[in-house]
Design a protein around this motif. Structure first.
Motif, PDB file in Angstrom:
ATOM      1  N   TYR A 189     -14.005  69.917 -41.674  1.00 10.77           N
ATOM      2  CA  TYR A 189     -12.701  69.564 -42.251  1.00 10.77           C
ATOM      3  C   TYR A 189     -11.924  70.808 -42.682  1.00 10.77           C
ATOM      4  O   TYR A 189     -10.698  70.801 -42.711  1.00 10.77           O
ATOM      5  N   PHE A 190     -12.645  71.897 -42.966  1.00 10.97           N
ATOM      6  CA  PHE A 190     -11.994  73.105 -43.471  1.00 10.97           C
ATOM      7  C   PHE A 190     -11.710  74.138 -42.390  1.00 10.97           C
ATOM      8  O   PHE A 190     -11.183  75.208 -42.682  1.00 10.97           O
ATOM      9  N   VAL A 191     -12.057  73.837 -41.143  1.00 10.51           N
ATOM     10  CA  VAL A 191     -11.844  74.791 -40.048  1.00 10.51           C
ATOM     11  C   VAL A 191     -10.378  75.191 -39.870  1.00 10.51           C
ATOM     12  O   VAL A 191     -10.067  76.367 -39.671  1.00 10.51           O
ATOM     13  N   PRO A 192      -9.404  74.236 -39.922  1.00 12.87           N
ATOM     14  CA  PRO A 192      -8.004  74.655 -39.795  1.00 12.87           C
ATOM     15  C   PRO A 192      -7.596  75.699 -40.831  1.00 12.87           C
ATOM     16  O   PRO A 192      -6.777  76.582 -40.539  1.00 12.87           O
ATOM     17  N   GLY A 193      -8.169  75.631 -42.022  1.00 15.69           N
ATOM     18  CA  GLY A 193      -7.877  76.637 -43.038  1.00 15.69           C
ATOM     19  C   GLY A 193      -8.363  78.005 -42.622  1.00 15.69           C
ATOM     20  O   GLY A 193      -7.699  79.028 -42.893  1.00 15.69           O
ATOM     21  N   PHE A 194      -9.513  78.067 -41.958  1.00 19.41           N
ATOM     22  CA  PHE A 194     -10.017  79.345 -41.464  1.00 19.41           C
ATOM     23  C   PHE A 194      -9.053  79.939 -40.429  1.00 19.41           C
ATOM     24  O   PHE A 194      -8.781  81.141 -40.428  1.00 19.41           O
ATOM     25  N   ILE A 195      -8.565  79.075 -39.561  1.00 19.04           N
ATOM     26  CA  ILE A 195      -7.638  79.532 -38.523  1.00 19.04           C
ATOM     27  C   ILE A 195      -6.354  80.070 -39.149  1.00 19.04           C
ATOM     28  O   ILE A 195      -5.836  81.115 -38.746  1.00 19.04           O
ATOM     29  N   THR A 196      -5.846  79.357 -40.162  1.00 24.04           N
ATOM     30  CA  THR A 196      -4.621  79.789 -40.839  1.00 24.04           C
ATOM     31  C   THR A 196      -4.805  81.144 -41.500  1.00 24.04           C
ATOM     32  O   THR A 196      -3.973  82.055 -41.354  1.00 24.04           O
ATOM     33  N   ASN A 197      -5.904  81.312 -42.228  1.00 26.45           N
ATOM     34  CA  ASN A 197      -6.149  82.578 -42.909  1.00 26.45           C
ATOM     35  C   ASN A 197      -6.343  83.723 -41.925  1.00 26.45           C
ATOM     36  O   ASN A 197      -5.843  84.826 -42.141  1.00 26.45           O
ATOM     37  N   ALA A 198      -7.079  83.455 -40.849  1.00 26.57           N
ATOM     38  CA  ALA A 198      -7.293  84.491 -39.840  1.00 26.57           C
ATOM     39  C   ALA A 198      -5.973  84.890 -39.183  1.00 26.57           C
ATOM     40  O   ALA A 198      -5.733  86.072 -38.926  1.00 26.57           O
ATOM     41  N   SER A 199      -5.104  83.915 -38.944  1.00 23.78           N
ATOM     42  CA  SER A 199      -3.819  84.199 -38.295  1.00 23.78           C
ATOM     43  C   SER A 199      -2.925  85.054 -39.189  1.00 23.78           C
ATOM     44  O   SER A 199      -2.362  86.063 -38.748  1.00 23.78           O
ATOM     45  N   TYR A 200      -2.805  84.656 -40.459  1.00 25.67           N
ATOM     46  CA  TYR A 200      -1.984  85.434 -41.378  1.00 25.67           C
ATOM     47  C   TYR A 200      -2.565  86.832 -41.579  1.00 25.67           C
ATOM     48  O   TYR A 200      -1.829  87.835 -41.573  1.00 25.67           O
ATOM     49  N   GLY A 201      -3.864  86.906 -41.762  1.00 21.95           N
ATOM     50  CA  GLY A 201      -4.485  88.219 -41.951  1.00 21.95           C
ATOM     51  C   GLY A 201      -4.278  89.113 -40.747  1.00 21.95           C
ATOM     52  O   GLY A 201      -4.020  90.319 -40.893  1.00 21.95           O
ATOM     53  N   PHE A 202      -4.367  88.529 -39.545  1.00 26.97           N
ATOM     54  CA  PHE A 202      -4.178  89.298 -38.314  1.00 26.97           C
ATOM     55  C   PHE A 202      -2.761  89.848 -38.220  1.00 26.97           C
ATOM     56  O   PHE A 202      -2.553  91.021 -37.882  1.00 26.97           O
TER      57      PHE A 202
END
Length: 222
Positions: free
Chosen positions: A109-122
């Motif tokens: 359920y929390f995977v989309p949050g990982f994607i969001t954080n990785a995208s912003y950090g990138f």
């Protein structure tokens, strides 16, 4: 060209006759107001409580997703932009599907949050690597520091502030991903709450303090 007022709002600051200032009201508005804080905290909290009781993904995900959808409906009644509501609904649908699909698990359920954080950090990291740190443009739009890239001490300081944002998104991943891979669902949900709106508000306040300190001596440079 970006609107300085919009940039200020996203950073949790407000414009007055004396210039830009940080206040409790402006900081709260930047993270979505009381509704935004509730929207960021309560679904994960409900997820954690239900999962602790049931150890079952279905009621945990259903409860959290249902509550999140209620917040979206409230935003629609408040005449918030439809695009924002649709994006939120799609994110919830994706999170629920990942957790409830065949072979899925509650932590998904929390995977989309990982994607969001990785995208912003990138994005923030790339801006530093190509020597166009994003926070330098914030200083330019808010304080007119048009020559910040040509002024070594300004460039270095804005690069540092941008790296603080990279560190913020990276820290979320460094703490939450091990919890995800070890399937510590309750701790993952708790970390999501702590590192969500409260931590983001702290980041905005710190960013404003750093940018104001950088810009004040150069405030009237154009």
């Amino acid at each position: 060209m970006p609107n300085p007022e919009n940039i200020a709002k996203k950073l949790g600051i407000e414009q007055s006759e004396q210039g830009y200032n940080l206040s409790k009201q402006s900081l709260l508005a930047a993270i979505g107001g009381p509704l935004g804080v509730a929207e960021a905290v309560l679904p994960s909290m409900l997820f954690s409580i239900v999962f602790a009781i049931t150890k079952d993904a279905l009621p945990s995900v259903s409860g959290a997703a249902g509550l999140a959808l209620i917040f979206i409906v409230i935003r629609l009644f408040q005449r918030k932009p439809l695009t924002q509501a649709l994006v939120g609904a799609l994110a919830i649908a994706l999170a629920a599907w990942l957790a409830l699909r065949d072979g899925g698990q509650a932590a998904d359920y929390f995977v989309p949050g990982f994607i969001t954080n990785a995208s912003y950090g990138f994005v923030f990291l790339v801006s530093v690597l190509v020597r166009y740190p994003i926070m330098g443009y914030v200083g330019q739009f808010l304080f007119g520091l048009a020559n910040w890239r040509k002024t070594d001490h300004l460039y270095r300081r804005f690069r540092f502030v941008t790296l603080v944002w990279v560190s913020f998104f990276s820290l979320r991943l460094l703490i939450q991903l091990p919890l995800y891979f070890s399937n510590q669902v309750e701790l993952l949900a708790t970390s999501r709450i702590i590192m969500g709106a409260p931590a983001y508000a702290g980041l905005l306040a710190l960013t404003w303090v750093m940018i104001r300190k950088i810009a004040q001596p150069e405030r009237y440079i154009r």
